[in-house]
Each structure stands twice: as structure tokens, then as C-alpha cells.
Enzyme design. Structure first.
Site, PDB file in Angstrom:
ATOM      1  N   GLY A 103       5.105 -44.850 -12.934  1.00 20.44           N
ATOM      2  CA  GLY A 103       6.545 -44.901 -13.181  1.00 20.44           C
ATOM      3  C   GLY A 103       7.290 -44.616 -11.894  1.00 20.44           C
ATOM      4  CB  ALA A 152      10.832 -38.762 -13.757  1.00 21.76           C
ATOM      5  N   GLY A 153       9.708 -40.478 -11.413  1.00 20.57           N
ATOM      6  CA  GLY A 153       8.541 -40.870 -10.624  1.00 20.57           C
ATOM      7  C   GLY A 153       8.817 -40.790  -9.127  1.00 20.57           C
ATOM      8  CG  PHE A 179      29.435 -36.067 -19.278  1.00 19.24           C
ATOM      9  CD1 PHE A 179      30.222 -36.811 -18.427  1.00 19.24           C
ATOM     10  CD2 PHE A 179      28.286 -36.663 -19.811  1.00 19.24           C
ATOM     11  CE1 PHE A 179      29.888 -38.129 -18.108  1.00 19.24           C
ATOM     12  CE2 PHE A 179      27.942 -37.974 -19.505  1.00 19.24           C
ATOM     13  CZ  PHE A 179      28.744 -38.716 -18.649  1.00 19.24           C
ATOM     14  CG  ASP A 197       4.332 -48.936 -21.551  1.00 23.26           C
ATOM     15  OD1 ASP A 197       5.093 -49.132 -22.509  1.00 23.26           O
ATOM     16  OD2 ASP A 197       4.093 -49.808 -20.701  1.00 23.26           O
ATOM     17  CD  GLN A 233      21.735 -38.313 -26.933  1.00 23.89           C
ATOM     18  OE1 GLN A 233      21.669 -38.805 -25.817  1.00 23.89           O
ATOM     19  NE2 GLN A 233      22.020 -37.049 -27.123  1.00 23.89           N
ATOM     20  CG  HIS A 274      25.838 -42.855 -26.072  1.00 27.82           C
ATOM     21  ND1 HIS A 274      27.180 -43.152 -26.152  1.00 27.82           N
ATOM     22  CD2 HIS A 274      25.665 -42.225 -24.885  1.00 27.82           C
ATOM     23  CE1 HIS A 274      27.782 -42.720 -25.047  1.00 27.82           C
ATOM     24  NE2 HIS A 274      26.881 -42.154 -24.268  1.00 27.82           N
ATOM     25  CG  LEU A 330      26.102 -46.185 -22.641  1.00 29.10           C
ATOM     26  CD1 LEU A 330      25.685 -45.456 -23.900  1.00 29.10           C
ATOM     27  CD2 LEU A 330      25.615 -45.422 -21.430  1.00 29.10           C
ATOM     28  CB  THR A 347      29.503 -44.202 -19.206  1.00 28.21           C
ATOM     29  OG1 THR A 347      29.284 -42.837 -18.879  1.00 28.21           O
ATOM     30  CG2 THR A 347      30.820 -44.640 -18.585  1.00 28.21           C
ATOM     31  CD  GLU A 348      28.941 -37.658 -23.392  1.00 23.76           C
ATOM     32  OE1 GLU A 348      28.130 -38.108 -24.210  1.00 23.76           O
ATOM     33  OE2 GLU A 348      28.881 -36.511 -22.933  1.00 23.76           O
ATOM     34  NE  ARG A 399      25.679 -38.510 -24.678  1.00 21.94           N
ATOM     35  CZ  ARG A 399      25.018 -38.994 -23.641  1.00 21.94           C
ATOM     36  NH1 ARG A 399      23.722 -39.255 -23.744  1.00 21.94           N
ATOM     37  NH2 ARG A 399      25.629 -39.234 -22.510  1.00 21.94           N
ATOM     38  CG  HIS A 407      21.796 -43.348 -25.065  1.00 19.61           C
ATOM     39  ND1 HIS A 407      21.982 -44.376 -24.167  1.00 19.61           N
ATOM     40  CD2 HIS A 407      22.025 -42.201 -24.365  1.00 19.61           C
ATOM     41  CE1 HIS A 407      22.311 -43.866 -22.979  1.00 19.61           C
ATOM     42  NE2 HIS A 407      22.329 -42.555 -23.064  1.00 19.61           N
ATOM     43  CD  GLU A 418      14.591 -41.673 -22.249  1.00 21.83           C
ATOM     44  OE1 GLU A 418      15.247 -42.070 -21.267  1.00 21.83           O
ATOM     45  OE2 GLU A 418      14.770 -42.102 -23.410  1.00 21.83           O
ATOM     46  NE  ARG A 472      19.641 -37.535 -22.552  1.00 20.85           N
ATOM     47  CZ  ARG A 472      20.643 -38.186 -21.934  1.00 20.85           C
ATOM     48  NH1 ARG A 472      21.446 -37.532 -21.110  1.00 20.85           N
ATOM     49  NH2 ARG A 472      20.838 -39.466 -22.175  1.00 20.85           N
TER      50      ARG A 472
HETATM   51  C1  LIG Z   1      22.933 -47.285 -20.039  1.00 19.96           C
HETATM   52  C2  LIG Z   1      22.415 -45.888 -19.814  1.00 19.96           C
HETATM   53  C3  LIG Z   1      23.200 -44.977 -19.116  1.00 19.96           C
HETATM   54  C4  LIG Z   1      22.712 -43.680 -18.895  1.00 19.96           C
HETATM   55  N1  LIG Z   1      23.499 -42.807 -18.202  1.00 19.96           N
HETATM   56  C5  LIG Z   1      23.034 -41.559 -17.961  1.00 19.96           C
HETATM   57  C6  LIG Z   1      23.826 -40.641 -17.212  1.00 19.96           C
HETATM   58  O1  LIG Z   1      24.925 -40.952 -16.735  1.00 19.96           O
HETATM   59  N2  LIG Z   1      23.341 -39.398 -17.015  1.00 19.96           N
HETATM   60  C7  LIG Z   1      22.126 -39.006 -17.505  1.00 19.96           C
HETATM   61  O2  LIG Z   1      21.737 -37.852 -17.286  1.00 19.96           O
HETATM   62  N3  LIG Z   1      21.345 -39.871 -18.201  1.00 19.96           N
HETATM   63  C8  LIG Z   1      21.768 -41.132 -18.434  1.00 19.96           C
HETATM   64  N4  LIG Z   1      20.972 -42.009 -19.131  1.00 19.96           N
HETATM   65  C9  LIG Z   1      19.590 -41.638 -19.454  1.00 19.96           C
HETATM   66  C10 LIG Z   1      18.721 -41.782 -18.203  1.00 19.96           C
HETATM   67  O3  LIG Z   1      19.137 -42.891 -17.456  1.00 19.96           O
HETATM   68  C11 LIG Z   1      17.234 -41.920 -18.513  1.00 19.96           C
HETATM   69  O4  LIG Z   1      16.850 -40.990 -19.469  1.00 19.96           O
HETATM   70  C12 LIG Z   1      16.422 -41.691 -17.241  1.00 19.96           C
HETATM   71  O5  LIG Z   1      16.912 -42.504 -16.198  1.00 19.96           O
HETATM   72  C13 LIG Z   1      14.939 -41.922 -17.456  1.00 19.96           C
HETATM   73  O6  LIG Z   1      14.314 -41.868 -16.190  1.00 19.96           O
HETATM   74  P1  LIG Z   1      12.734 -41.852 -16.039  1.00 19.96           P
HETATM   75  O7  LIG Z   1      12.464 -41.718 -14.590  1.00 19.96           O
HETATM   76  O8  LIG Z   1      12.154 -40.846 -16.945  1.00 19.96           O
HETATM   77  O9  LIG Z   1      12.252 -43.263 -16.562  1.00 19.96           O
HETATM   78  P2  LIG Z   1      12.681 -44.773 -16.219  1.00 19.96           P
HETATM   79  O10 LIG Z   1      13.823 -44.883 -15.303  1.00 19.96           O
HETATM   80  O11 LIG Z   1      12.761 -45.438 -17.543  1.00 19.96           O
HETATM   81  O12 LIG Z   1      11.441 -45.307 -15.421  1.00 19.96           O
HETATM   82  C14 LIG Z   1      10.214 -45.583 -16.039  1.00 19.96           C
HETATM   83  C15 LIG Z   1       9.289 -46.190 -15.015  1.00 19.96           C
HETATM   84  O13 LIG Z   1       7.994 -46.308 -15.568  1.00 19.96           O
HETATM   85  C16 LIG Z   1       7.482 -47.597 -15.290  1.00 19.96           C
HETATM   86  N5  LIG Z   1       6.501 -47.913 -16.329  1.00 19.96           N
HETATM   87  C17 LIG Z   1       6.637 -47.805 -17.676  1.00 19.96           C
HETATM   88  N6  LIG Z   1       5.494 -48.157 -18.279  1.00 19.96           N
HETATM   89  C18 LIG Z   1       4.612 -48.484 -17.300  1.00 19.96           C
HETATM   90  C19 LIG Z   1       3.276 -48.941 -17.291  1.00 19.96           C
HETATM   91  N7  LIG Z   1       2.581 -49.157 -18.423  1.00 19.96           N
HETATM   92  N8  LIG Z   1       2.684 -49.183 -16.103  1.00 19.96           N
HETATM   93  C20 LIG Z   1       3.352 -49.007 -14.929  1.00 19.96           C
HETATM   94  N9  LIG Z   1       4.633 -48.582 -14.892  1.00 19.96           N
HETATM   95  C21 LIG Z   1       5.243 -48.325 -16.063  1.00 19.96           C
HETATM   96  C22 LIG Z   1       8.694 -48.479 -15.255  1.00 19.96           C
HETATM   97  O14 LIG Z   1       8.451 -49.668 -14.547  1.00 19.96           O
HETATM   98  C23 LIG Z   1       9.675 -47.567 -14.544  1.00 19.96           C
HETATM   99  O15 LIG Z   1       9.465 -47.633 -13.147  1.00 19.96           O
HETATM  100  C24 LIG Z   1      21.451 -43.302 -19.386  1.00 19.96           C
HETATM  101  C25 LIG Z   1      20.680 -44.213 -20.099  1.00 19.96           C
HETATM  102  C26 LIG Z   1      21.173 -45.497 -20.320  1.00 19.96           C
HETATM  103  C27 LIG Z   1      20.364 -46.444 -21.124  1.00 19.96           C
END
Ligand SMILES: Cc1cc2nc3c(=O)[nH]c(=O)nc-3n(C[C@H](O)[C@H](O)[C@H](O)COP(=O)(O)OP(=O)(O)OC[C@H]3O[C@@H](n4cnc5c(N)ncnc54)[C@H](O)[C@@H]3O)c2cc1C
Length: 564
Positions: free
Chosen positions: A10, A14-15, A113, A210, A229, A231, A241, A243-244, A275, A342, A366, A377
Site C-alpha cells: 500500500g 499510511a504506506g 470540523f 484486500d 461510517q 458521511h 463526497l 467535504t465536511e 457524522r 464513506h 484505514e 470517526r
Molecule cells: C472523498 C474522500 C475525502 C476524504 N477526506 C478526508 C479528509 O479531509 N481528512 C481525513 O482525515 N480523511 C479523509 N478521508 C479518509 C481518508 O482519505 C482515508 O481514510 C485515507 O486516505 C486512507 O489512507 P490509507 O493510506 O490507509 O489507504 P489508501 O490511500 O486507500 O491506500 C491504499 C493503498 O494500498 C494499495 N493496495 C490495496 N490493495 C492492494 C493489493 N492487493 N496489492 C498491492 N497494493 C494494494 C493501493 O494501491 C493504495 O496504494 C476522505 C475519504 C474520501 C473518500
């Protein structure tokens, strides 16, 4: 065969944060993503990131708001860590190059927020996720000698050795179909949530759970899966979305009578209650006949009360979304929205360093459940969660790797996954299409496992998910090639989604109370005596989910009646 101290699956926030921390600590790192990293779902994050950096704010107030927002299901030790480390992380992002919005005095600007007692959300207009993700991607380039990138590689399963330690993963090169074993002393899952189990959802197509399913399949517990959640402001037609940040800037919610109905549900916080509270209020208005739109299934979000100049400066992305996807100029007229799926509060159970009960296996972002969000959240706490626990996981995994020899998985692990994929490709036409099954899953979850839930509906969802699991075993794919075969990857993802959905439904049936995002019409009260506990789900020997419980960690804040 690639071998690294730390393999990160990922490359969202986070990654990438985990990779940076592990590289800084001297580890050799592989970071893998099934799409190009800057197309990860994190790029969509809009409104901002929380940190108590204002002079009149304090991290303990942020922590209290988060505990209350979680409806007291969040683990308070983890919440304390996240909130106390937030100001330092936000400053670190600024120093790395994130261009947070500044006010006229040149200070970092903060917006309001939901569920927050102070303005504490730092933002880059409404493209905060994109701004942070690009800076992290650039920063990682400095470590090109120790960080190998596997962009457009799809992890198909985790490798756990005979001693029960996680020792790498198997993955497929999306571009060519080649498969490889990735040996690793530690694996960090940073593969995001499973919002695609729902239709509609605000989530990207890649959010198919996954990592949650992969961890579950090798015996790791998943926790709080019933907490999904909705939204309050998603476009009624397609789930996009709004945004909030819009409500943070002062937008109103109106029912068919043109009334700000939130005064009936949350008189002090109004539109900026948490929310779960706002989504329930909207759904109640709709159910009681005060919705708007031709089918009465919407609510108006009125952003015209915010100065146009401010909207164009601080909410420019939703101006585009309103125009392009709803045909509405939000600076001049209200836009129709409704609650939409959401975010997943649940995920792979971890401690505050991202460790799961399987040694060598970590999770952050996430995909993980630390649990800092508990039953609900707070907006802008997810980006924070990804960065704090991404960094902590990266640091911990790097330190752990220094002590260990490199594991070597047997080649048979590779052939197992190759054969599994070949068997999918070889399926005869005749069963259902993957897309049909996914569609039915999404609409079922959105009908029965949504804002309001009750026993009959949940049981029905359970039966449907069971049937879909059987149908998915026989579902056929059209593309039999190797180059960018998204069809076969879709079949694998469907299996992951069905595992996640099953866990969500089973946990929602189990929790016989209403707390946070889980509102049971048949059990409308919160019941701390029996249900102030996490529901953990593990995969039993027969492949069926098994339920156990774990305690909620309480440090400073005893459960109270929750009002906004
Ligand atoms: C429209 C929208 C607006 C948002 N706005 C906010 C905000 O303003 N503030 C806030 O705090 N949160 C917000 N959120 C929530 C937040 O964006 C997400 O919870 C957060 O970005 C998740 O990040 P992540 O690094 O955990 O995962 P992701 O960004 O989802 O990344 C997952 C990664 O894993 C990889 N991956 C997945 N499965 C595999 C696999 N099998 N093999 C290889 N790679 C894989 C993907 O390619 C990707 O690189 C929002 C969400 C949405 C939908």
C-alpha cells in the site's frame, strides 16, 4: 527473488509515511501498490487533518473530542498517542513542504470540523490528501538506494511460516502477469479500507479490503467491523463526497420545509455534530417525509451562506464536483445530498505500534483498527491516523528487522497462488459475472447494513452474502491474458470484499445495542454494561467467522451520555 527488511503493501498516506520512517531508520524497504502510488485513495482526501496547534487548544481536548466522537468505543491509550503526536506530525509535514493554508497574519489557518470543540483542522484548500501524498512521494525519492518501489504490483496473499511468523507476500505484476515471492522480515499492510462493499460509496474503486481479508485469512483478528461510517454529505445521484469542510465553513442543512433541522437533534453543534449523529438526523428527516428532490430522498446543503470568495478559495474542488456531477453551482444554489458510505472504522486489530497478533505482520491506516475511531470517526482524524500509525509501524518494523535473519519462503508458496489464479481464468462461462455479484453486494449492504439497522434486515444481508460467496466461486472472467488483466484481479478483489462484508454483517448482528455508527432500531439505546467492548472476528477452521470480545482501554474519560 526480492528480499527486504520491511515490505509495505500500500502506498497511500499510511504506506508512504511508513516507508519514509523505515528508510530513515536504516531499513531496506519495498513499497508496493496495485495502482500508481499518487492514485491511491488518499489522494481524494479533501477537508484536512486535525492537530491541536492553536494557542487556545490542547491535545487533551482533541483526545476528549475523539473519545466522545467514538461513542466511547475508541481505545484511549491509542487516542492519547495519536492526539499528543499530532502537532509534531503536522509541523513535520509543513517542514517537508506541505503548503498548508495560512491566514492573513501568516499563521497556519485552521477550520472547524464535526465533533470538534475548537477549530483544529489544518488544510490545503480541499485537496489536502493530494498535497500531503505528493510531498511524501517526493521525500521518499531521497531514499532511492534503500527503497524499492513496486508500482502496479498486486499482492495476492501473505506468507506465514511454520512458526506462525509473517515472512513476506506473493504478488503479481499487473503489467505483465508475472508472479513473485517477496521475502521480508516484516510486512506492513497499508492497503486501505473496503468501502467498495457498498454501493454507492465515496471510496475509490481500489478500496476492496484486500489487506483486511488477507490478514483475516492467515488468522489475524479483525475488530469493530460493524462500525461503518455514513458521511452526511454525499451526492444523492452517485455518492461523490462534498467535504465536511463545507459545513466547517458555515454551510447549512435544510429539509423540505427550508428549516435547519439539526436544531432538533444537536442544538449546540448543529451541522457540526459528529457524522453518525448528522447522518441519522438526515435519514430521519427523509424517512419522516421531509426529504427533498423528486423522490424525497435528499437533503439540501446550502453553501450560499458562505461568502463566494471564500468558497472559491477554500472549497474550490467541491465547486467543480457540484458543477460536473450534479449540475449545481454551489455558490448560487443549494445542492442535494444524502448520507452515503464513506469509511470503515474497523479493520485488522493492532497495538499502538501497528503490530498484529501475528509476529512480523503490521497494519496501519484505514486497513487497521488500533482502535482510535471506535464507533465513529471524527472528520479529519483519518489522515492523522494514517500518518501517526504509519510512522510508528515503519519505525517499529525497521528496529525489529535489525535483529533478524532474512526469511526465505518455499517456492511452493508461489505455485499455490499461480494455480489459484489460473483456476479463476479457466472457469467456464455460465455462472454470474463478477460485476453483477459486486453490484448485488453493494446494494444489499446499502439497504440493510446502513444508517439504521435491525435484526431481520441484517439476517437477510447475511443470507445474501453467503449466497454471493458461493456464486463468486464460479464467477467467470472474460480476459484470459496476462497484460493488465484487471478482470482476474477483480475476481480476487471480490473474494476480499465478500470476506469483509461477511464480518461486518456478523458483527452488526452480534452487537445488540446502538453505539456510534451502529444504530439498531430494535436495540435503540447504548448499553455500556453489556457492550462496552470490541467485537473481534477470526476465521475459524471451517472458514466461517468466529466471534470473541476484547476490552476497551479507558485511561482518563469514563463513558458519559453523548450530546452535541
Ligand atoms: C472523498 C474522500 C475525502 C476524504 N477526506 C478526508 C479528509 O479531509 N481528512 C481525513 O482525515 N480523511 C479523509 N478521508 C479518509 C481518508 O482519505 C482515508 O481514510 C485515507 O486516505 C486512507 O489512507 P490509507 O493510506 O490507509 O489507504 P489508501 O490511500 O486507500 O491506500 C491504499 C493503498 O494500498 C494499495 N493496495 C490495496 N490493495 C492492494 C493489493 N492487493 N496489492 C498491492 N497494493 C494494494 C493501493 O494501491 C493504495 O496504494 C476522505 C475519504 C474520501 C473518500
Amino acid at each position: 527473488m526480492p528480499a527486504h527488511d520491511v515490505l509495505i503493501i500500500g502506498a497511500g498516506l499510511a504506506g508512504q509515511r511508513a516507508a519514509l520512517a523505515a528508510a530513515e531508520a536504516g531499513a531496506s524497504v519495498a513499497i508496493m501498490s496495485k495502482v500508481h502510488p499518487v492514485r491511491s485513495h488518499s489522494v481524494a482526501a479533501a477537508g484536512g487533518i486535525n492537530a491541536a496547534i492553536a494557542i487556545d487548544d490542547d491535545w487533551t481536548e482533541h483526545a476528549y473530542d475523539t473519545v466522545k466522537g467514538s461513542d466511547y468505543l475508541g481505545d484511549q491509550d491509542a487516542i492519547e498517542i495519536m492526539c499528543s503526536e499530532a502537532p509534531g506530525e503536522a509541523m513535520h509535514l509543513e517542514h517537508m513542504g506541505v503548503t498548508f493554508h495560512r491566514n492573513e497574519k501568516g499563521e497556519l489557518d485552521l477550520r472547524a470540523f464535526g465533533g470538534a470543540s475548537k477549530k483544529r483542522t489544518a488544510y490545503v484548500a480541499d485537496i489536502t490528501g493530494q498535497a500531503i501524498l505528493h510531498v511524501l512521494y517526493e521525500q521518499l525519492m531521497r531514499y532511492h538506494e534503500s527503497v524499492d518501489r513496486y508500482e502496479e504490483w498486486f499482492a495476492t496473499s501473505l506468507i506465514v511460516d511454520a512458526g506462525g511468523h509473517c515472512a513476506g507476500a506473493v504478488a503479481r505484476d499487473v503489467r505483465t502477469g508475472a508472479m513473485e515471492i517477496f521475502d521480508a522480515k516484516s510486512v506492513i499492510l497499508a492497503s486501505g479500507g473496503n468501502g467498495q462493499c457498498y454501493k454507492p460509496t465515496t471510496n475509490a474503486l481500489i478500496c476492496t479490503g484486500d489487506g483486511i481479508a488477507q490478514a483475516y485469512r492467515v488468522g489475524a483478528p479483525i475488530m469493530d467491523m460493524e462500525m461503518v461510517q455514513y458521511h452526511p454529505t454525499t451526492l444523492a445521484e452517485n455518492g461523490f463526497l462534498i467535504t465536511e469542510g463545507a459545513r466547517g465553513e458555515g454551510a447549512h442543512l435544510l429539509n423540505s420545509e427550508g428549516r435547519r433541522f439539526m436544531e432538533d437533534y444537536a442544538p449546540s453543534k448543529m451541522e457540526l455534530a459528529s457524522r453518525d449523529v448528522v447522518s441519522r438526523a438526515e435519514q430521519t428527516e427523509i424517512n419522516e417525509g421531509r426529504g427533498v428532490g423528486a423522490d424525497g430522498q435528499g437533503i439540501y446543503l446550502d453553501i450560499t451562506v458562505v461568502a463566494r470568495k471564500r468558497v472559491l478559495e477554500a472549497l474550490r474542488e467541491i465547486v467543480n464536483i457540484g458543477r460536473d456531477f450534479a449540475g449545481t453551482d454551489i455558490t448560487r444554489e443549494p445542492i442535494m445530498i444524502r448520507p452515503g458510505q464513506h469509511y470503515i472504522m474497523g479493520g485488522v486489530k493492532t497495538d499502538v505500534d501497528g503490530q498484529t497478533p501475528i509476529t512480523g505482520l503490521y497494519a496501519a491506516g484505514e486497513v487497521a483498527c488500533v482502535s482510535v475511531h471506535g464507533g465513529n470517526r471524527l472528520g479529519a482524524n483519518s489522515l492523522l491516523d494514517t500518518l501517526i500509525f504509519g510512522r510508528r509501524s515503519g519505525e517499529h518494523a525497521a528496529a525489529r528487522g535489525k535483529e533478524l535473519p532474512m526469511p526465505h519462503a518455499p517456492v511452493s508458496r508461489l505455485s499455490e497462488d499461480v494455480e489459484r489464479i489460473e483456476a479463476i481464468i479457466a472457469r467456464e462461462h455460465g455462472g454470474r459475472r463478477i460485476s453483477e455479484i459486486k453490484d448485488e453486494l453493494g446494494t444489499t449492504m446499502n439497504e440493510y447494513v446502513a444508517v439504521y439497522r435491525e435484526e431481520d434486515g441484517l439476517q437477510k444481508a447475511h443470507e445474501i452474502v453467503h449466497r454471493l460467496k458461493e456464486e463468486a466461486e464460479a464467477a467467470y472472467v472474460d480476459d484470459r491474458g496476462t497484460v493488465f488483466n484487471q478482470d482476474v484481479l477483480g475476481a480476487i478483489e471480490l473474494g476480499y470484499m465478500l470476506d469483509c462484508a461477511e464480518a461486518t454483517v456478523v458483527a452488526a448482528i452480534e452487537r445488540k445495542e446502538s453505539r456510534g455508527a451502529q444504530f439498531r432500531i430494535d436495540y435503540p439505546e447504548r448499553n455500556d454494561e453489556e457492550w462496552l467492548k470490541h467485537i473481534d472476528i477470526t476465521r475459524g477452521p471451517d472458514g466461517e467467522p468466529e466471534i470473541s470480545y476484547s476490552p476497551v482501554t479507558i485511561t482518563k474519560w469514563q463513558p458519559e451520555v453523548r450530546k452535541y
